[in-house]
Design an enzyme around this catalytic site. Structure first.
Site, PDB file in Angstrom:
ATOM      1  N   SER A 146       0.522  -1.177   0.087  1.00  0.00           N
ATOM      2  CA  SER A 146      -0.038  -0.113   0.234  1.00  0.00           C
ATOM      3  C   SER A 146       0.759   1.341  -0.069  1.00  0.00           C
ATOM      4  O   SER A 146       1.754   1.535  -0.925  1.00  0.00           O
ATOM      5  CB  SER A 146      -0.930  -0.081   1.020  1.00  0.00           C
ATOM      6  N   ASP A 222      -9.980  -5.568  -4.004  1.00  0.00           N
ATOM      7  CA  ASP A 222      -9.073  -4.624  -3.131  1.00  0.00           C
ATOM      8  C   ASP A 222     -10.180  -3.369  -3.023  1.00  0.00           C
ATOM      9  O   ASP A 222     -10.652  -2.923  -3.827  1.00  0.00           O
ATOM     10  CB  ASP A 222      -7.818  -4.086  -3.679  1.00  0.00           C
ATOM     11  N   HIS A 254      -7.304  -5.892   0.446  1.00  0.00           N
ATOM     12  CA  HIS A 254      -5.980  -5.108   0.706  1.00  0.00           C
ATOM     13  C   HIS A 254      -5.563  -5.800   2.000  1.00  0.00           C
ATOM     14  O   HIS A 254      -4.635  -4.971   2.329  1.00  0.00           O
ATOM     15  CB  HIS A 254      -6.623  -3.553   0.770  1.00  0.00           C
TER      16      HIS A 254
END
Lengths: 276, 276
Positions: A146, A222, A254
């Protein structure tokens, strides 16, 4: 440097250490996994940069990386994601301030004095760990999740020759065009968007690329796809003819359940480059 | 039953669910990993019982079990370690009350109405998960860590024929002779120590044993060795001539870094029994 803890782990040692950082002007904590091979001499090292809200600890306990790193004889470094402490600026939002350093050197008040995570991750912490542990600076790879995927990609493409391989899990790919980026770059770097571009993986891929293999995994489910903008990075990879494997993984979100599911692939990917 | 979350994980699904439990008289939360093979029909199941202070979540995110379970096509169940909630008795100590059910049915006030973790783990939760998920009740194994290792060993030896294999990570082996046991059994079961014996793995091994393979791992640097008393279980295994592998792992402590380091061995061990 002080030792917070050291635990036997997959035949090696998972340590946690603190040190006074000149870059951030505060004490910083990091995790370091050393495989058993480090007892006999320097080993390759894979940097793992974490995402929003994380400390050094999240990936260290949830990503399931140590087993694969032990199998490959590779060390892992888990830096924190921001300066921390009572004297360090912060924000109520989860995505600004402590836990959200975005791997840049802030130039704006109130962030500038401490929020220098670019220098911390690229200079300060490397100087420490290569001095104190049996790590080989000639064999480094970098990955992250991320915000940490953004950090890994931008650092690898900027510091040409420093890393042999770069990968990312669900990276923030195009922060200059995303709410995960515009908000933070405005706060840390100021209103002038030109200053943001050197911290945008899709733009760096367009302009510079990476001299080595690239692996990027993102889940098709995600929940942050609109903020991550993987299409911008994929397009830049294709346009540049960059050596890369870009995967959209069906059904994954995610979370660290996604990260751990593909950790073996990423560690093996880096090992191939680090032992080439 | 309500779904709290479902995440794609190693090709399968890591779910978290809540349900009203008749055994404990409160809502209970558990984790369940289903490998991809469960889409085609019932799969074997490995129960993982957690230790003091844990919820359903600790092992689910830190033990690194799902990857190995996916490789073997085995489901994992992660029950909570006690009843919970505002109406449930508790204690200030970390090792009594919520988070410390010790896998017994309490008979003493104030614990008796809710602290029925034996019934919860052996009857209530199995009835639910075998009804709702593609799990094969004829192919069950059980494992656990610390207090959960105690639970796994005592349950497997008591419910003859229910589990094909049992293993444990750093189990509490002899609670009737340990501060991890005497305190809790006094509170939950009363002053009469005779009532404690059916919940002591070393005594059950001496008197009953297990009709199948046993695997126990404990670290030589475990900071709780004096409370775990592995020597009592090892002695009982040897005296009984029980089929077993009892290992003292050099340098390892009581943490999940230890558990995750040997998770592959344990899942593989159970798979061999579950697919025999």
């Amino acid at each position: 440097m002080q030792t917070v803890s050291e635990n036997a782990c997959f035949g090696g040692t998972q340590g946690v250490y603190t040190h006074a950082s000149a870059a951030t002007g505060c004490d910083m904590t990091f995790g370091l996994f050393l495989p058993s091979e480090a007892r006999d001499g320097p080993v390759p090292v894979l940097w793992y940069l974490s995402g929003l809200t994380c400390t050094h600890e999240n990936a260290m306990v949830k990503a399931g990386a140590q087993g694969w790193a032990a199998e490959q004889g590779i060390a892992l470094v888990f830096p924190d994601t921001s300066p921390r402490g009572a004297g360090v600026a912060d924000d109520e939002a989860y995505d600004l301030g402590q836990g959200a350093g975005f791997y840049v050197n802030a130039t704006q008040a109130p962030w500038a004095p401490h929020f220098r995570m670019w220098d911390y991750v690229t200079e300060d912490l490397p100087a420490l760990v290569f001095d104190r542990f049996a790590l080989d600076p000639e064999r480094q790879g970098i990955t992250g999740h991320s915000m940490g995927g953004h950090g890994a990609l931008t650092i690898a493409m900027t510091l040409a020759g420093c890393f042999r391989s770069v990968s990312a899990f669900a990276p923030i790919c195009h922060p200059t065009a995303s709410d995960w980026g515009q908000k933070q770059f405005t706060a840390y770097l100021g209103e002038d968007a030109d200053a943001w571009e050197e911290h945008d993986a899709a733009l760096l891929m367009r302009d510079a690329g990476f001299d080595g293999p690239v692996l990027v995994d993102t889940g098709t489910k995600d929940q942050f796809l609109d903020l991550l903008m993987p299409e911008a990075l994929a397009g830049a990879i294709a346009a540049r003819r960059q050596q890369a494997v870009f995967r959209m993984q069906p059904g994954y979100d995610h979370s660290y359940f996604f990260v751990s599911s593909f950790m073996e692939d990423h560690v093996t990917f880096h090992a191939e480059a680090l032992y080439a």
